[in-house]
Design a protein around this motif. Sequence first.
Motif, mmCIF file in Angstrom:
data_model
loop_
_atom_site.group_PDB
_atom_site.id
_atom_site.type_symbol
_atom_site.label_atom_id
_atom_site.label_comp_id
_atom_site.label_asym_id
_atom_site.label_seq_id
_atom_site.Cartn_x
_atom_site.Cartn_y
_atom_site.Cartn_z
ATOM 1 N N GLN A 15 2.957 -1.204 -18.000
ATOM 2 C CA GLN A 15 3.792 -2.311 -18.463
ATOM 3 C C GLN A 15 4.957 -2.490 -17.501
ATOM 4 O O GLN A 15 5.535 -1.519 -17.025
ATOM 5 N N LEU A 16 5.302 -3.741 -17.225
ATOM 6 C CA LEU A 16 6.355 -4.050 -16.271
ATOM 7 C C LEU A 16 7.529 -4.691 -16.987
ATOM 8 O O LEU A 16 7.364 -5.645 -17.742
ATOM 9 N N THR A 17 8.721 -4.168 -16.741
ATOM 10 C CA THR A 17 9.935 -4.779 -17.260
ATOM 11 C C THR A 17 10.385 -5.830 -16.256
ATOM 12 O O THR A 17 10.660 -5.520 -15.101
ATOM 13 N N ILE A 18 10.438 -7.071 -16.696
ATOM 14 C CA ILE A 18 10.836 -8.178 -15.829
ATOM 15 C C ILE A 18 12.327 -8.433 -16.048
ATOM 16 O O ILE A 18 12.765 -8.603 -17.187
ATOM 17 N N PRO A 19 13.112 -8.480 -14.975
ATOM 18 C CA PRO A 19 14.556 -8.690 -15.126
ATOM 19 C C PRO A 19 14.865 -9.980 -15.878
ATOM 20 O O PRO A 19 14.157 -10.982 -15.746
ATOM 21 N N VAL A 20 15.930 -9.946 -16.656
ATOM 22 C CA VAL A 20 16.302 -11.088 -17.488
ATOM 23 C C VAL A 20 16.537 -12.338 -16.644
ATOM 24 O O VAL A 20 16.211 -13.455 -17.067
ATOM 25 N N GLU A 21 17.080 -12.177 -15.435
ATOM 26 C CA GLU A 21 17.317 -13.341 -14.577
ATOM 27 C C GLU A 21 16.004 -14.046 -14.237
ATOM 28 O O GLU A 21 15.933 -15.269 -14.237
ATOM 29 N N LEU A 22 14.974 -13.280 -13.981
ATOM 30 C CA LEU A 22 13.670 -13.850 -13.652
ATOM 31 C C LEU A 22 13.004 -14.453 -14.884
ATOM 32 O O LEU A 22 12.395 -15.521 -14.811
ATOM 33 N N ARG A 23 13.135 -13.770 -16.040
ATOM 34 C CA ARG A 23 12.570 -14.328 -17.283
ATOM 35 C C ARG A 23 13.223 -15.660 -17.606
ATOM 36 O O ARG A 23 12.556 -16.608 -18.028
ATOM 37 N N THR A 24 14.529 -15.755 -17.388
ATOM 38 C CA THR A 24 15.250 -17.003 -17.647
ATOM 39 C C THR A 24 14.816 -18.088 -16.664
ATOM 40 O O THR A 24 14.535 -19.216 -17.063
ATOM 41 N N LEU A 25 14.734 -17.722 -15.385
ATOM 42 C CA LEU A 25 14.339 -18.674 -14.348
ATOM 43 C C LEU A 25 12.948 -19.244 -14.605
ATOM 44 O O LEU A 25 12.720 -20.448 -14.481
ATOM 45 N N LEU A 26 11.991 -18.382 -14.994
ATOM 46 C CA LEU A 26 10.612 -18.817 -15.230
ATOM 47 C C LEU A 26 10.357 -19.263 -16.664
ATOM 48 O O LEU A 26 9.249 -19.654 -17.003
ATOM 49 N N ASN A 27 11.387 -19.178 -17.502
ATOM 50 C CA ASN A 27 11.268 -19.525 -18.925
ATOM 51 C C ASN A 27 10.156 -18.716 -19.591
ATOM 52 O O ASN A 27 9.298 -19.251 -20.289
ATOM 53 N N ILE A 28 10.155 -17.408 -19.339
ATOM 54 C CA ILE A 28 9.156 -16.504 -19.910
ATOM 55 C C ILE A 28 9.677 -15.969 -21.236
ATOM 56 O O ILE A 28 10.800 -15.484 -21.314
ATOM 57 N N LYS A 29 8.850 -16.064 -22.239
ATOM 58 C CA LYS A 29 9.198 -15.575 -23.577
ATOM 59 C C LYS A 29 8.296 -14.408 -23.965
ATOM 60 O O LYS A 29 7.230 -14.219 -23.374
ATOM 61 N N GLU A 30 8.700 -13.660 -24.974
ATOM 62 C CA GLU A 30 7.885 -12.547 -25.484
ATOM 63 C C GLU A 30 6.505 -13.060 -25.867
ATOM 64 O O GLU A 30 6.369 -14.090 -26.519
ATOM 65 N N GLY A 31 5.465 -12.349 -25.423
ATOM 66 C CA GLY A 31 4.095 -12.730 -25.748
ATOM 67 C C GLY A 31 3.447 -13.628 -24.711
ATOM 68 O O GLY A 31 2.240 -13.827 -24.743
ATOM 69 N N ASP A 32 4.256 -14.190 -23.791
ATOM 70 C CA ASP A 32 3.680 -15.022 -22.737
ATOM 71 C C ASP A 32 2.859 -14.152 -21.795
ATOM 72 O O ASP A 32 3.129 -12.974 -21.608
ATOM 73 N N ARG A 33 1.863 -14.749 -21.192
ATOM 74 C CA ARG A 33 1.046 -14.063 -20.192
ATOM 75 C C ARG A 33 1.458 -14.585 -18.824
ATOM 76 O O ARG A 33 1.964 -15.701 -18.700
ATOM 77 N N LEU A 34 1.233 -13.760 -17.816
ATOM 78 C CA LEU A 34 1.536 -14.155 -16.449
ATOM 79 C C LEU A 34 0.262 -14.102 -15.621
ATOM 80 O O LEU A 34 -0.520 -13.174 -15.740
ATOM 81 N N ALA A 35 0.068 -15.114 -14.794
ATOM 82 C CA ALA A 35 -1.051 -15.130 -13.853
ATOM 83 C C ALA A 35 -0.470 -14.852 -12.475
ATOM 84 O O ALA A 35 0.503 -15.482 -12.062
ATOM 85 N N PHE A 36 -1.060 -13.894 -11.766
ATOM 86 C CA PHE A 36 -0.615 -13.540 -10.427
ATOM 87 C C PHE A 36 -1.596 -14.136 -9.426
ATOM 88 O O PHE A 36 -2.772 -13.807 -9.434
ATOM 89 N N VAL A 37 -1.103 -15.021 -8.577
ATOM 90 C CA VAL A 37 -1.935 -15.668 -7.565
ATOM 91 C C VAL A 37 -1.803 -14.858 -6.278
ATOM 92 O O VAL A 37 -0.701 -14.624 -5.791
ATOM 93 N N LEU A 38 -2.958 -14.424 -5.738
ATOM 94 C CA LEU A 38 -2.966 -13.597 -4.539
ATOM 95 C C LEU A 38 -3.458 -14.394 -3.337
ATOM 96 O O LEU A 38 -4.276 -15.307 -3.480
ATOM 97 N N ASP A 39 -2.975 -14.016 -2.146
ATOM 98 C CA ASP A 39 -3.493 -14.642 -0.926
ATOM 99 C C ASP A 39 -4.686 -13.839 -0.415
ATOM 100 O O ASP A 39 -5.139 -12.894 -1.076
ATOM 101 N N GLU A 40 -5.197 -14.214 0.753
ATOM 102 C CA GLU A 40 -6.392 -13.549 1.288
ATOM 103 C C GLU A 40 -6.150 -12.085 1.652
ATOM 104 O O GLU A 40 -7.090 -11.315 1.819
ATOM 105 N N ASN A 41 -4.882 -11.679 1.744
ATOM 106 C CA ASN A 41 -4.539 -10.282 2.046
ATOM 107 C C ASN A 41 -4.135 -9.512 0.788
ATOM 108 O O ASN A 41 -3.504 -8.464 0.877
ATOM 109 N N ASP A 42 -4.468 -10.070 -0.378
ATOM 110 C CA ASP A 42 -4.158 -9.465 -1.678
ATOM 111 C C ASP A 42 -2.660 -9.270 -1.907
ATOM 112 O O ASP A 42 -2.229 -8.336 -2.571
ATOM 113 N N ARG A 43 -1.866 -10.167 -1.360
ATOM 114 C CA ARG A 43 -0.422 -10.169 -1.619
ATOM 115 C C ARG A 43 -0.130 -11.246 -2.651
ATOM 116 O O ARG A 43 -0.713 -12.335 -2.604
ATOM 117 N N ILE A 44 0.781 -10.942 -3.548
ATOM 118 C CA ILE A 44 1.162 -11.924 -4.571
ATOM 119 C C ILE A 44 1.946 -13.037 -3.897
ATOM 120 O O ILE A 44 2.938 -12.783 -3.219
#
Length: 95
Positions: A15-44
């Motif tokens: 489990q990852l704790t996401i800083p409050v500044e980032l949660r606010t910036l992305l408007n992430i709420k409890e229970g939301d899911r996140l999709a991580f988009v990777l490039d061809e070198n498997d970097r987010i």
Amino acid sequence: MAKQLLSGKLTSKGQLTIPVELRTLLNIKEGDRLAFVLDENDRIIEVQPKTKKSIREVMGVLKSTMNVDADEAIGVARAERAKEISAKSKELRDE
């Protein structure tokens, strides 16, 4: 434009704790899911918030091959469940 480094902490359960500044910036709420988009070198390269959808938002997504009246279907499901409960109750009485 200077980039700000924000970090979180990964627990032993993954489990990852996401800083409050980032949660606010992305408007992430409890229970939301996140999709991580990777490039061809498997970097987010992007993180996309995926909010929970209510049943009302997804109704009609799957198309039925036949016309079904929702009230009738609910009635049939309730009747079948009542029969199951009645049968289980009879089994318990007969023991």
